[in-house]
Every structure is written in structure tokens, then in C-alpha cells.
Design a protein around this motif. Structure first.
Motif, PDB file in Angstrom:
ATOM      1  N   MET A 259      12.033 -16.856 -13.675  1.00 17.15           N
ATOM      2  CA  MET A 259      10.983 -16.136 -14.244  1.00 17.15           C
ATOM      3  C   MET A 259      11.018 -16.562 -15.820  1.00 17.15           C
ATOM      4  SD  MET A 259       9.157 -15.817 -11.697  1.00 17.15           S
ATOM      5  CE  MET A 259       7.773 -15.363 -12.790  1.00 17.15           C
ATOM      6  N   TYR A 260      12.441 -16.446 -16.255  1.00 21.87           N
ATOM      7  CA  TYR A 260      12.284 -16.689 -17.738  1.00 21.87           C
ATOM      8  C   TYR A 260      12.032 -18.287 -18.190  1.00 21.87           C
ATOM      9  CZ  TYR A 260      14.264 -16.411 -22.647  1.00 21.87           C
ATOM     10  OH  TYR A 260      14.626 -16.213 -23.758  1.00 21.87           O
ATOM     11  N   ARG A 261      12.621 -18.982 -17.407  1.00 19.70           N
ATOM     12  CA  ARG A 261      12.213 -20.447 -17.565  1.00 19.70           C
ATOM     13  C   ARG A 261      10.721 -20.480 -17.574  1.00 19.70           C
ATOM     14  NH1 ARG A 261      16.840 -24.546 -14.706  1.00 19.70           N
ATOM     15  NH2 ARG A 261      18.537 -23.373 -15.554  1.00 19.70           N
ATOM     16  N   LEU A 262      10.184 -19.901 -16.573  1.00 25.39           N
ATOM     17  CA  LEU A 262       8.484 -20.168 -16.572  1.00 25.39           C
ATOM     18  C   LEU A 262       7.869 -19.747 -17.828  1.00 25.39           C
ATOM     19  CD1 LEU A 262       6.000 -20.632 -15.310  1.00 25.39           C
ATOM     20  CD2 LEU A 262       6.091 -18.513 -14.047  1.00 25.39           C
ATOM     21  N   CYS A 264       9.523 -19.389 -20.850  1.00 25.76           N
ATOM     22  CA  CYS A 264       9.512 -20.833 -21.829  1.00 25.76           C
ATOM     23  C   CYS A 264       8.711 -21.832 -21.606  1.00 25.76           C
ATOM     24  CB  CYS A 264      10.998 -20.945 -21.770  1.00 25.76           C
ATOM     25  SG  CYS A 264      12.239 -19.601 -22.273  1.00 25.76           S
ATOM     26  N   ARG A 265       8.442 -22.317 -20.401  1.00 24.33           N
ATOM     27  CA  ARG A 265       7.623 -23.517 -20.267  1.00 24.33           C
ATOM     28  C   ARG A 265       6.107 -23.182 -20.802  1.00 24.33           C
ATOM     29  NH1 ARG A 265       7.606 -28.910 -18.917  1.00 24.33           N
ATOM     30  NH2 ARG A 265       8.654 -29.299 -17.185  1.00 24.33           N
ATOM     31  N   LEU A 266       5.754 -21.984 -20.602  1.00 22.68           N
ATOM     32  CA  LEU A 266       4.443 -21.707 -20.718  1.00 22.68           C
ATOM     33  C   LEU A 266       4.330 -21.558 -22.205  1.00 22.68           C
ATOM     34  CD1 LEU A 266       3.402 -19.052 -18.004  1.00 22.68           C
ATOM     35  CD2 LEU A 266       2.649 -21.554 -18.410  1.00 22.68           C
ATOM     36  N   ARG A 267       5.262 -20.976 -22.941  1.00 17.56           N
ATOM     37  CA  ARG A 267       5.207 -20.818 -24.538  1.00 17.56           C
ATOM     38  C   ARG A 267       5.316 -22.204 -25.101  1.00 17.56           C
ATOM     39  NH1 ARG A 267      10.264 -17.565 -27.133  1.00 17.56           N
ATOM     40  NH2 ARG A 267      11.409 -19.862 -26.655  1.00 17.56           N
ATOM     41  N   HIS A 268       6.250 -23.263 -24.545  1.00 17.36           N
ATOM     42  CA  HIS A 268       6.226 -24.629 -25.089  1.00 17.36           C
ATOM     43  C   HIS A 268       4.906 -25.231 -25.086  1.00 17.36           C
ATOM     44  CE1 HIS A 268       7.032 -28.530 -25.762  1.00 17.36           C
ATOM     45  NE2 HIS A 268       6.494 -29.003 -24.408  1.00 17.36           N
ATOM     46  N   LYS A 513      18.756 -24.451 -23.979  1.00 15.69           N
ATOM     47  CA  LYS A 513      18.699 -23.849 -22.845  1.00 15.69           C
ATOM     48  C   LYS A 513      17.438 -23.006 -22.841  1.00 15.69           C
ATOM     49  CE  LYS A 513      22.712 -21.058 -24.486  1.00 15.69           C
ATOM     50  NZ  LYS A 513      24.060 -20.610 -24.060  1.00 15.69           N
ATOM     51  N   ALA A 514      17.049 -22.120 -21.778  1.00 13.75           N
ATOM     52  CA  ALA A 514      15.939 -21.220 -21.930  1.00 13.75           C
ATOM     53  C   ALA A 514      15.919 -20.331 -22.988  1.00 13.75           C
ATOM     54  CB  ALA A 514      15.893 -20.671 -20.650  1.00 13.75           C
ATOM     55  N   GLY A 515      15.193 -20.356 -24.022  1.00 17.65           N
ATOM     56  CA  GLY A 515      15.184 -19.229 -25.106  1.00 17.65           C
ATOM     57  C   GLY A 515      16.015 -19.831 -26.063  1.00 17.65           C
ATOM     58  N   ALA A 516      16.844 -20.843 -26.059  1.00 18.51           N
ATOM     59  CA  ALA A 516      17.803 -21.240 -27.344  1.00 18.51           C
ATOM     60  C   ALA A 516      17.599 -22.822 -27.441  1.00 18.51           C
ATOM     61  CB  ALA A 516      19.232 -20.985 -26.805  1.00 18.51           C
ATOM     62  N   THR A 517      17.093 -23.174 -28.662  1.00 18.05           N
ATOM     63  CA  THR A 517      17.003 -24.344 -29.125  1.00 18.05           C
ATOM     64  C   THR A 517      17.936 -25.061 -30.298  1.00 18.05           C
ATOM     65  OG1 THR A 517      15.086 -23.831 -30.818  1.00 18.05           O
ATOM     66  CG2 THR A 517      14.478 -24.477 -28.497  1.00 18.05           C
ATOM     67  N   GLN A 518      19.197 -24.838 -30.008  1.00 14.88           N
ATOM     68  CA  GLN A 518      20.158 -25.032 -31.502  1.00 14.88           C
ATOM     69  C   GLN A 518      20.244 -26.425 -31.709  1.00 14.88           C
ATOM     70  OE1 GLN A 518      23.913 -23.588 -29.528  1.00 14.88           O
ATOM     71  NE2 GLN A 518      23.269 -21.511 -29.634  1.00 14.88           N
ATOM     72  N   ILE A 519      20.258 -27.460 -30.575  1.00 14.46           N
ATOM     73  CA  ILE A 519      20.127 -28.779 -31.105  1.00 14.46           C
ATOM     74  C   ILE A 519      19.099 -29.332 -32.008  1.00 14.46           C
ATOM     75  CG2 ILE A 519      20.052 -31.016 -30.190  1.00 14.46           C
ATOM     76  CD1 ILE A 519      21.481 -30.027 -27.501  1.00 14.46           C
TER      77      ILE A 519
END
Length: 674
Positions: A259-262, A264-268, A513-519
């Protein structure tokens, strides 16, 4: 209604029948051509400008062979080689430009020339050999204990022969040309055509050598249709299995992360709609800056503040560029492993080379702990498509690589699931808790033979961090899912030093990863802080914010250079032509690498970042990715010299706008939403 059903069934049956007839005709025609090629009725050979046409006659019937190497890129500074597939026809395929007749030398002359060449480049010590790649096939050139020299399939190498080192096709081609030069003949103006008498599936049938242009072209027979229309995998079976694992099963065992990946998908997707496309209106040309590069120590402090839980570990990196350098080293480490092999990859293909790696893992599994973690969607997409290079004619594709790895072995295998079409794109291999490989290469023949790519061999305490990452991903893919993942995060990095390099420096792991965009975040800040130069090589470049920041950097006087591949495996989602034109318009230097480059690497003044992440939304915001970042001056300089400077020289600089089609715009729209 019943009539309509019968009509549909009849049409499907007719289609299958016609398709079978077509396939049968194609097979019959193939074998007729191959049989003709094996007969000694070669009549004439005409050479044009980088193309050749050979006429055969059997009784009153003529057949033609045609091959062209006009699209091959050659460097006149050194001897080059290339491949061209022969086309068969009952009539001349085209009119050659500036045709001239060329003498065709017989197979025994070719064998004598090859024997002279390999006698020079073979190992001088008895019982020693070197590996070589010819026509995308693994070979071994060795000197036996009785001092005789052999060139054979790598798999047929006797066990008492110790194979070390690598012999490149370019070296073999150059030595063959040198042997021709020593003959002192200037027949056909230094141009030679040999028939090899090899009519194997995908084999080298002719060799064309041009001493003046420093070119050697291997002319190969085409695929056998019996082997070229199926990769051995059932797409419907794969899809059903994938839907079960990534849909139903994932929701049951990984409810929280699914559900958290969903989310993050919608937020993107919402962010893409709100931010729109790139801003390319600066169009300002500024002289390159003569200022010193950014303050690296201060930049590392900024990263410490941004990622307090991602402080650097000590380590040492050896860059392994291309499959020639990576896979022999990997195989050596797999064979020498004493305790464990942990392999995490996006694609574990089912082609002949992937099966070769699988067989090594299976052979080692009774003695040491072997774990394989592969992305289900990545493996599915690879297994249902064929590689572009010839597969050995006797190879049988396994229907499922996961089943193949487990069959008659103690290999532990888990598949990463793909909720909402997210993927684990990380590639790490950990040997005995003291050596790790990380980068962009998957397990398959494209990465061994065809594509330009990079892996890093890593030693030092940073290996412990990569092992912890593997353990977390392994736990998450297991039967206890989210619960196991939660507890695995409490483990500490485990590193067992052995033959540790003396020279160790700070290496930082960065993740998507979901919720983290360090790269993404780290490279965005690096672009903003760069003062002298930015070098980037990446196959997929669709992230608008990165592009906008590069435009801003060029407007500050930063020397911005980007290497993109000349061809891409991105298919209809490729929008690189649009990106190239935007870059050119804003003074960014664009280079086109001559083949598929899969490398994901960048240097910002003195800070380097490379690994598995592309410059697209999937890698920078959604998928699981791992990059390594470092600022050690010697390591950065090695990367600059061994990768970027060589690839700038090998690439063609794009100086004029390229044509953009409707499909480019469609690709941009779709890739931005992914």
C-alpha cells in the motif's frame, strides 16, 4: 452465437495452419541454403563499398549471398573487427556500388592462416590457456602438456589446463592481419576473402580482411529457424505466475509495503502532472569556467546532513568495464568461494550464458550457502524474448530459470514481487562476506557479449553494508514478508576481512526505494554545486528536473557532457532524440556511443556516483536501486580515464539537431508517467 464461435475457431485454426506452413517453408529454405553453401560450387564474388555479393551455381540454378557492414563503426587508428549476417536469395539483392571481383581463398588456406596466428598469441607455457570470445561464443586457446596448441569451446577445455587471462577478438583479428602482411602479397589491393567451410548455425562462413582500412569482418550464417522462434518460455505461464506472486500473494504477506508503494506511485504521477515538462528556454552559451571545482569536503558534509543514516564506510573499488572484464572475474570468485554466494539481480535470463552461471551456482551449492534473489518481472521480460546474438544450435532454453536453479541443487531461490509494477533493479553479488560486485549488469549473454556496461568489485567494510541490504531484501521476498523485513533492519553490517586492500577510502551507499530518493537528491545537489565539469553516461535520460539543472549548470559555465547510446533497448518509450536536441540547444555536449551502452555513471567535479540507477522516474523515484558514491581523488581519476575519456574518444559527438518523430513524443509522455 454458435455460428460466430465456430467462425472464430475456424479462423484461429486457419491462422495456426498458415503459420505452421510458413514456418515449415522457412525451415526448408534455410536448410536448402545451408546445404548449397556447403557445396563447392562458388562461382564469383563481387566486392562493393563495405558490402559483398557471392554467387553460387548448382547445375542451372544460381543463388546469391549478400552481406553488408556499412553501419559498422571503425577506428582507423587500430585494427577493428565486426560481424555481418549473410542473407540468402535466389536473385541479386541489390546493385553494388563500385563492384569489383575478389578472389575467394579456400578453407584450407584459412585454416593455415589461423594456425599461424594462434601459434603466436597462444600461451607459451605448457598446460596454460586463455579465454577468448569469437562470434559471441566462449572459446579457449591453450597449449597442452605435449606443447600442441588448441582452439576449442571453453566447455571442452581439459580439466588439467589452467585458463587465465583474456584474449580479445580485436587481438586475434590484428594478428591474422599481421600474418597476411608478412606474406608480402598485395592481392586485390590488400583485401582478402576467405571461406572457412563452417556452415554451423550462426557460424562464421567467410572472413573479409582489408589491410589498408584495418578491418576484419566475420560473415556469419543466419539463425536456424528451429532455434530462433522460441526462447523456451511460455509467456502465458509466466504472466499467470507473476500475477499470482505480485498480486494476490504480495498483498497477503506484504500489505504495508504494498500500500505504501501505491501511495508513492500516485504521488509521483501527480508530481509529473503538476510540474509539467522540462524548461529548455535558456539557450545561453557561456564560456567554460576556469574556476576550481566544488569544495568536496564541504559537499560530503552536506550529504552527511541530508542522509544522517547513510554515513560512508571504508572500502576500495576496482572498475570492471564490459563483460570481458566482469564475467571472467565473477566466475573466478564463484569457483573460489569458501562460505557463501549471495546474488541479487534484476534479470537472471534463461539463455545459454545465464545457464552457464546457473550451473556454476548449482555445482557449488552442496559445499557452500548459495542464495539467488531475482526480480520476477525482469526475469519474465527477458525469458520471453530472444537475445540479438546467435545462440548455440544445440542449446535448449529452460522454461523457468527459478525452477532450473533449484532443480537437483541446494541453491536457495526467491523472486522479488512487483506490486504496482515496481521492481528491484539492484544488482549486487556478495562472496564470502568480504567481496562484492555492484553495478548495472544482469546475468545474461547481452551483458557478457553485446552491451557496454560496468560493474564494480568492492572490498572493505562497505561490503558489510551491502550484505545487510541483501539480507533485508531476501527477508522481504520470503514467506513472512513485511514482518521479516521489519526485524531484518535491526541487523548490523557483517564484514569478514580477508586480503583487505591497503588503500581504503570513504564510500557512501545511496538508494532509491519507496519514500526515499537519495540517488536523485544527491545528484541534484551535486549538479547545483558543480563549478568545473559534469560527465554523465546513462542509457535512459527522461528526468526533467535533472535536465533542467544541467541546463542551469551549463549557463554557469560548467563543462557538461553526456554520453547516450546510439541504440536503446527502451523500445517505443525511447525519447532520447528530444533530450539530445534540448541539450544541444543549451550548450551541453552530447556524445553518441556506437552501440548499446547500459552504464549508469556520473562525475561532478571530484565526486562520483554510479551503480544501477538510470536517469528516469523508475530508477530515481520508484524502483529499488543502489548506487555507490565516493570522492577519493585517485578513484575518481581512474573512473574518468578508464571510462569517460575512452568513451568520449570512441563516441561520435552530436553537433546538429536530430530528427524527432511522433513516436519520440509518445515515448516521452509514457516514460514520464512510469
Amino acid at each position: 452465437m454458435i455460428r460466430r464461435v465456430y467462425k472464430i475457431i475456424w479462423l484461429v485454426a486457419l491462422y495456426l495452419f498458415l503459420n505452421a506452413c510458413g514456418a515449415t517453408h522457412q525451415k526448408r529454405e534455410y536448410f536448402e541454403n545451408i546445404t548449397l553453401l556447403g557445396r563447392q560450387h562458388l562461382e564469383t564474388a563481387l566486392l562493393g563499398d563495405n558490402e559483398i555479393q557471392i554467387r553460387y551455381r548448382h547445375g542451372e540454378v544460381s543463388s546469391y549471398l549478400y552481406a553488408s557492414w556499412q553501419n559498422l563503426k571503425f577506428n582507423m587508428a587500430t585494427h577493428n573487427h565486426g560481424l555481418s549476417e549473410i542473407l540468402f536469395s535466389k536473385k541479386p539483392l541489390k546493385t553494388l556500388k563500385n563492384p569489383r571481383q575478389i578472389h575467394v581463398r579456400k578453407g584450407d588456406e584459412w585454416q593455415a592462416l589461423l594456425k599461424r596466428a594462434i601459434s603466436v598469441i597462444a600461451p607459451s607455457e605448457q598446460g596454460m590457456g586463455v579465454s577468448a570470445v569469437l562470434n559471441y561464443q566462449e572459446m579457449a586457446l591453450y597449449r597442452d602438456t605435449d606443447c600442441t596448441i588448441h582452439l576449442s569451446k571453453f566447455s571442452d577445455t581439459p580439466p588439467h589446463i589452467r585458463v587465465t587471462g583474456l584474449l580479445r577478438e580485436t587481438q586475434i583479428a590484428a594478428e591474422i592481419a599481421r600474418q597476411l602482411n608478412t606474406e608480402g602479397t598485395n592481392e586485390d589491393n590488400g583485401q582478402f576473402l576467405f571461406r572457412t567451410d563452417s556452415i554451423d548455425h550462426g557460424g562464421i562462413a567467410f572472413m573479409f580482411i582489408d589491410l589498408n582500412r584495418k578491418q576484419t569482418v566475420f560473415l556469419t550464417t543466419p539463425y536456424n529457424p528451429e532455434y530462433s522462434h522460441s526462447s523456451g518460455s511460455n509467456p502465458a505461464m509466466y504472466m499467470a505466475r507473476w500475477f499470482y506472486r505480485s498480486g494476490l500473494l504480495t498483498i497477503l504477506k506484504n500489505p504495508a509495503t504494498t500500500m505504501y508503494r501505491l501511495y508513492c506511485r500516485l504521488r509521483h504521477s501527480a508530481a509529473v502532472i503538476l510540474t509539467g515538462s522540462n524548461d529548455s528556454e535558456k539557450n545561453v552559451y557561456v564560456q567554460y569556467s576556469e574556476a576550481e571545482g566544488m569544495d568536496i569536503a564541504r559537499f560530503e558534509e552536506i550529504l552527511d546532513d541530508m542522509f544522517p543514516h547513510n554515513r560512508p564506510f571504508k572500502g576500495n573499488i576496482n572498475f570492471l568495464i564490459d563483460g570481458d572484464n566482469f564475467f571472467p572475474r565473477l566466475i573466478q570468485c564463484l569457483n573460489d568461494a569458501k562460505k557463501s554466494i549471495w546474488l541479487r539481480t534484476y534479470i537472471f535470463d534463461n539463455d545459454d550464458y545465464a545457464v552457464k552461471i546457473a550451473d556454476i551456482l548449482k555445482r557449488r551449492s552442496p559445499d557452500i550457502k548459495v542464495r539467488v534473489l531475482a526480480d520476477h518481472m525482469g526475469c519474465m521480460s527477458a525469458a520471453t524474448s530472444l537475445p540479438s546474438s546467435p545462440i548455440p544450435g544445440d542449446f535448449i532454453f529452460p522454461s523457468d530459470i527459478f525452477d532450473y536453479l533449484e532443480e537437483d541443487s541446494k541453491v536457495m531461490v526467491r523472486a522479488t514481487t512487483n506490486p504496482w509494477f515496481t521492481a528491484d533493479h539492484t544488482k549486487t553479488i556478495i562472496i564470502d562476506s568480504n567481496t562484492a560486485f555492484i553495478g548495472g549488469m544482469n546475468i545474461g549473454r547481452e551483458y557478457r557479449y553485446e552491451w557496454h556496461d560496468l560493474m564494480m568489485e568492492v572490498r572493505g567494510p562497505v561490503v558489510g553494508r551491502l550484505k545487510k541490504d541483501f539480507r533485508k531484501a531476501w527477508s522481504h521476498a520470503g514467506p513472512f514478508g513485511d514482518m521479516a523485513y521489519l526485524f531484518s533492519g535491526a541487523s548490523i553490517p557483517n564484514y569478514e576481512p580477508e586480503n583487505e586492500p591497503q588503500e581504503l577510502y570513504d564510500i557512501r551507499t545511496l538508494y532509491t526505494k519507496a519514500g526515499a530518493t537519495q540517488i536523485f537528491d544527491a545528484q541534484l545537489v551535486a549538479i547545483r554545486n558543480a563549478k568545473r565539469y559534469i560527465y554523465i553516461q546513462n542509457p535512459y535520460f527522461t528526468e526533467n528536473r535533472i535536465l533542467n539543472e544541467l541546463i542551469n549548470a551549463r549557463a554557469r559555465g560548467v563543462d557538461v557532457r553526456v554520453i547516450l547510446p546510439s541504440t536503446s533497448d527502451y523500445g517505443f518509450m525511447d525519447s532520447s532524440n528530444i533530450v539530445k536536441n534540448i541539450m544541444l540547444k543549451n550548450g551541453i555536449r552530447v556524445y553518441q556511443y556506437p552501440r548499446i551502452s547500459h552504464i549508469k555513471a556520473a562525475i561532478y567535479d571530484g565526486w562520483a556516483c554510479l551503480g544501477s540507477a538510470n536517469f528516469d522516474a523508475l530508477s530515481l523515484r520508484i524502483n529499488l536501486e543502489t548506487n555507490l558514491a565516493f570522492s577519493d581523488p585517485k578513484a575518481v581519476q581512474r573512473l574518468k580515464e578508464d571510462l569517460f575519456e575512452r568513451d568520449f574518444a570512441a563516441s561520435r559527438e552530436v553537433t546538429a539537431p536530430v530528427k524527432v518523430t511522433f513516436m519520440d513524443y509518445m515515448g516521452e509522455m509514457i516514460s514520464n508517467q512510469l
